[in-house]
Scaffold this motif. Structure first.
Motif, PDB file in Angstrom:
ATOM      1  N   GLY A   1      14.250  -0.653  -1.942  1.00  0.00           N
ATOM      2  CA  GLY A   1      14.907  -1.483  -2.955  1.00  0.00           C
ATOM      3  C   GLY A   1      14.041  -1.893  -4.122  1.00  0.00           C
ATOM      4  N   GLY A   2      12.740  -1.694  -4.045  1.00  0.00           N
ATOM      5  CA  GLY A   2      11.861  -2.102  -5.144  1.00  0.00           C
ATOM      6  C   GLY A   2      10.927  -3.202  -4.713  1.00  0.00           C
ATOM      7  N   ALA A   3       9.667  -3.088  -5.113  1.00  0.00           N
ATOM      8  CA  ALA A   3       8.652  -4.059  -4.692  1.00  0.00           C
ATOM      9  C   ALA A   3       8.809  -5.404  -5.376  1.00  0.00           C
ATOM     10  CB  ALA A   3       7.254  -3.500  -4.962  1.00  0.00           C
ATOM     11  N   VAL A   4       9.351  -5.387  -6.604  1.00  0.00           N
ATOM     12  CA  VAL A   4       9.485  -6.634  -7.354  1.00  0.00           C
ATOM     13  C   VAL A   4      10.886  -6.712  -7.959  1.00  0.00           C
ATOM     14  CG1 VAL A   4       7.077  -7.076  -7.907  1.00  0.00           C
ATOM     15  CG2 VAL A   4       8.339  -5.450  -9.283  1.00  0.00           C
ATOM     16  N   SER A   5      11.491  -7.855  -7.854  1.00  0.00           N
ATOM     17  CA  SER A   5      12.799  -8.047  -8.478  1.00  0.00           C
ATOM     18  C   SER A   5      13.214  -9.501  -8.374  1.00  0.00           C
ATOM     19  CB  SER A   5      13.861  -7.174  -7.794  1.00  0.00           C
ATOM     20  OG  SER A   5      13.964  -7.502  -6.433  1.00  0.00           O
ATOM     21  N   HIS A   6      13.558 -10.105  -9.511  1.00  0.00           N
ATOM     22  CA  HIS A   6      14.276 -11.371  -9.430  1.00  0.00           C
ATOM     23  C   HIS A   6      15.738 -10.978  -9.565  1.00  0.00           C
ATOM     24  CE1 HIS A   6      14.121 -11.341 -13.958  1.00  0.00           C
ATOM     25  NE2 HIS A   6      12.911 -10.877 -13.718  1.00  0.00           N
ATOM     26  N   GLU A   7      16.411 -10.944  -8.429  1.00  0.00           N
ATOM     27  CA  GLU A   7      17.649 -10.193  -8.298  1.00  0.00           C
ATOM     28  C   GLU A   7      18.864 -10.845  -8.958  1.00  0.00           C
ATOM     29  OE1 GLU A   7      17.407  -7.764  -4.332  1.00  0.00           O
ATOM     30  OE2 GLU A   7      17.272  -9.886  -3.928  1.00  0.00           O
ATOM     31  N   MET A   8      18.874 -12.156  -8.993  1.00  0.00           N
ATOM     32  CA  MET A   8      20.033 -12.838  -9.563  1.00  0.00           C
ATOM     33  C   MET A   8      19.555 -13.870 -10.573  1.00  0.00           C
ATOM     34  SD  MET A   8      22.363 -13.566  -6.214  1.00  0.00           S
ATOM     35  CE  MET A   8      22.939 -12.256  -5.151  1.00  0.00           C
ATOM     36  N   ALA A   9      20.335 -14.104 -11.602  1.00  0.00           N
ATOM     37  CA  ALA A   9      19.940 -15.068 -12.628  1.00  0.00           C
ATOM     38  C   ALA A   9      19.826 -16.471 -12.038  1.00  0.00           C
ATOM     39  CB  ALA A   9      20.939 -15.056 -13.776  1.00  0.00           C
ATOM     40  N   GLN A  10      20.817 -16.871 -11.266  1.00  0.00           N
ATOM     41  CA  GLN A  10      20.807 -18.219 -10.696  1.00  0.00           C
ATOM     42  C   GLN A  10      21.203 -18.147  -9.224  1.00  0.00           C
ATOM     43  OE1 GLN A  10      19.681 -20.767 -12.344  1.00  0.00           O
ATOM     44  NE2 GLN A  10      19.518 -19.724 -14.320  1.00  0.00           N
ATOM     45  N   VAL A  11      20.224 -17.923  -8.364  1.00  0.00           N
ATOM     46  CA  VAL A  11      20.493 -17.903  -6.927  1.00  0.00           C
ATOM     47  C   VAL A  11      19.852 -19.148  -6.318  1.00  0.00           C
ATOM     48  CG1 VAL A  11      18.442 -16.535  -6.388  1.00  0.00           C
ATOM     49  CG2 VAL A  11      20.375 -16.509  -4.819  1.00  0.00           C
ATOM     50  N   HIS A  12      20.526 -19.757  -5.367  1.00  0.00           N
ATOM     51  CA  HIS A  12      19.988 -20.954  -4.730  1.00  0.00           C
ATOM     52  C   HIS A  12      18.832 -20.585  -3.823  1.00  0.00           C
ATOM     53  CE1 HIS A  12      19.855 -24.619  -2.222  1.00  0.00           C
ATOM     54  NE2 HIS A  12      20.398 -25.201  -3.287  1.00  0.00           N
TER      55      HIS A  12
END
Length: 462
Positions: free
Chosen positions: A159-170
């Motif tokens: 899936g990828g080593a780095v990712s901020h996957e969602m703009a606003q996730v709790h």
């Protein structure tokens, strides 16, 4: 005595009620924190805990890989050439006759709870726990469907080593948020009980992949991130000291061989920082609840990372080497009435944690425990121990004062490669002194001390 043997181990005489223990493990946490002299990672909750604790400036894991490090620490037993080898290590297989720390505490009246990643396998040492819990979800903790599909289950990491996957996730979308909330709920229940407790919280970040809520990424400016000063692999260092960081290369945005780009390197560093800030926030919630419940005055808090982590140091990523960046770890302990932000340069090994905690709560450690209690340091005394031993595969390292001496050995203990660094003059470990004529007498002395201290069973096959 087998870990399945329920024979009681006698309490030592004591004048006060046994204290609770909040046992916090953080996966892949480097000592790159403000209270260790860094000033670029935002970790206010760890900073606050450090200000109430004894901080170990020179704590070292005994083996730089998660499963083996955790098993060794919790059993209080050294790794050998054939014991505690890799991440797949099981404590109940490699050291079945050694009573683990939680098992001993359980036998002596403690409620023992494991949340998150304490051992590598959730069902390892299962009889040691009254309750053993791990959050549900894909093991890489992805939230985007695309990443979940690419991950292909627990064994893959596409899936990828780095990712901020969602703009606003709790925060509770990820495992560590769930682990913190479970810990808080447990504290509320434990508050109502008369028995002392051993509550172990095993936080997952900053382990790969570096996915954390976007707000933690936003704490850092990628443009201000620099590659480490040691971003080099000197020719004097044995090639065996380096590896292909295969753990990182499982991810689909990382090339399968060769150096990674500077841009990706900085993105990885950015992601690591974000994950440290994320896990810091979760730990802060637990510590706040401990205080709110008026439990902190009767609770020892110990926080440790299972090993160091290379973040571009020596052009390496991950652990699995015997450079200081993989061996040196964060270790802080808060003991009510004793600690208030002190720091110590005493060399400490992870097998020392077990006998320290048992001494603090008045329980005699089993004879299998090989570590040395650091309670005298907590009492303001000077440690007489000035060495530690760590190993990974064929490499075994003696840390003695400012010297880091590594030998790669065969099954018979004979060395076939050597590495020596003097941290007084070379803290980044860029000049191997082991083959220089002026250091041959030093090498001879260190080789002898290494064998004296690596443990009586080091070469044993079973």
């Amino acid at each position: 005595m087998s870990c399945k043997d329920k024979k009681e181990v006698a309490l030592l005489p004591q004048d006060k009620t046994p204290k609770n223990i909040l046992f916090i493990a953080v996966d892949d946490l480097r000592p790159e924190l403000n209270f260790y002299g860094a000033n670029h990672i935002q970790s206010p909750n760890l900073d606050k805990l450090a200000n109430e604790s004894l901080v170990f400036n020179r704590a070292y894991c005994n083996v730089p890989v998660c499963g083996a490090s955790r098993a060794s620490l919790l059993k209080g037993v050294r790794p050998t050439r054939h014991r505690f080898i890799n991440y797949k290590t099981r404590a109940d297989v490699d050291a079945p006759d050694a009573i683990s720390l939680p098992n001993l505490l359980q036998q002596n009246g403690y409620t023992t709870i494991s949340n998150g990643k304490i051992y590598h396998y959730n069902n390892d040492d299962s009889l040691a726990w009254h309750n053993n819990w791990f959050p549900k979800g894909n093991i890489r903790d992805y939230q985007l469907e695309k990443n979940i599909v690419e991950n292909q289950g627990a064994g893959q990491a596409n899936g990828g080593a780095v990712s901020h996957e969602m703009a606003q996730v709790h925060d509770t979308a990820y495992f560590d948020g769930k682990i913190a909330q479970k810990g808080i709920a447990d504290l509320r229940e434990l508050k109502q009980k008369k028995e002392p407790f051993f509550l172990a919280l095993g936080f997952m970040k900053p382990h790969l992949p570096f996915n954390a809520p976007k707000k933690y990424w936003d704490l850092y400016d990628r443009n201000s991130i620099e590659l480490p000063e040691s971003y080099i692999q000197p020719k004097s260092t044995p090639r065996k000291a380096f590896h292909n960081f295969g753990e990182l290369r499982q991810y689909n945005n990382v090339p399968k061989k060769g150096d990674i780009t500077d841009a990706l390197a900085k993105e990885l560093i950015h992601g690591y920082y974000a994950c440290v800030s994320y896990v810091d926030a979760q730990i802060g919630l637990v510590l706040d609840e401990l205080k709110r419940l008026e439990l902190e005055d009767d609770t020892i808090v110990i926080l440790w990372g299972d090993h160091g982590w290379n973040l571009g140091d020596h052009k390496l990523w991950c652990k699995h080497v015997t450079f200081e960046t993989a061996l040196r770890t964060p270790l802080i302990i808060k003991v009510p009435g004793k600690t208030k932000g002190q720091k110590t340069d005493a060399i400490t090994e992870y097998i020392d944690i077990y006998p320290t905690l048992t001494e603090l709560v008045g329980i005699k450690a089993p004879e299998t425990v090989e570590g040395k209690s650091f309670v005298p340091i907590l009492n303001g005394k000077t440690s007489k121990k000035d060495w530690a031993v760590s190993k990974f595969k064929d490499a075994v390292t003696l840390i003695k004062g400012d010297l880091f001496y590594t030998e790669w050995t065969k099954d018979d203990g004979v060395a076939y490669e050597r590495m020596l660094f003097d941290h007084k003059t070379d803290p980044l470990e860029l000049e191997n002194l082991a083959e220089k004529p002026d250091y041959q007498e030093t090498v001879k002395v260190l080789a002898k001390e290494l064998r004296e201290n690596w443990g009586k069973d080091f070469l044993a096959k079973n």
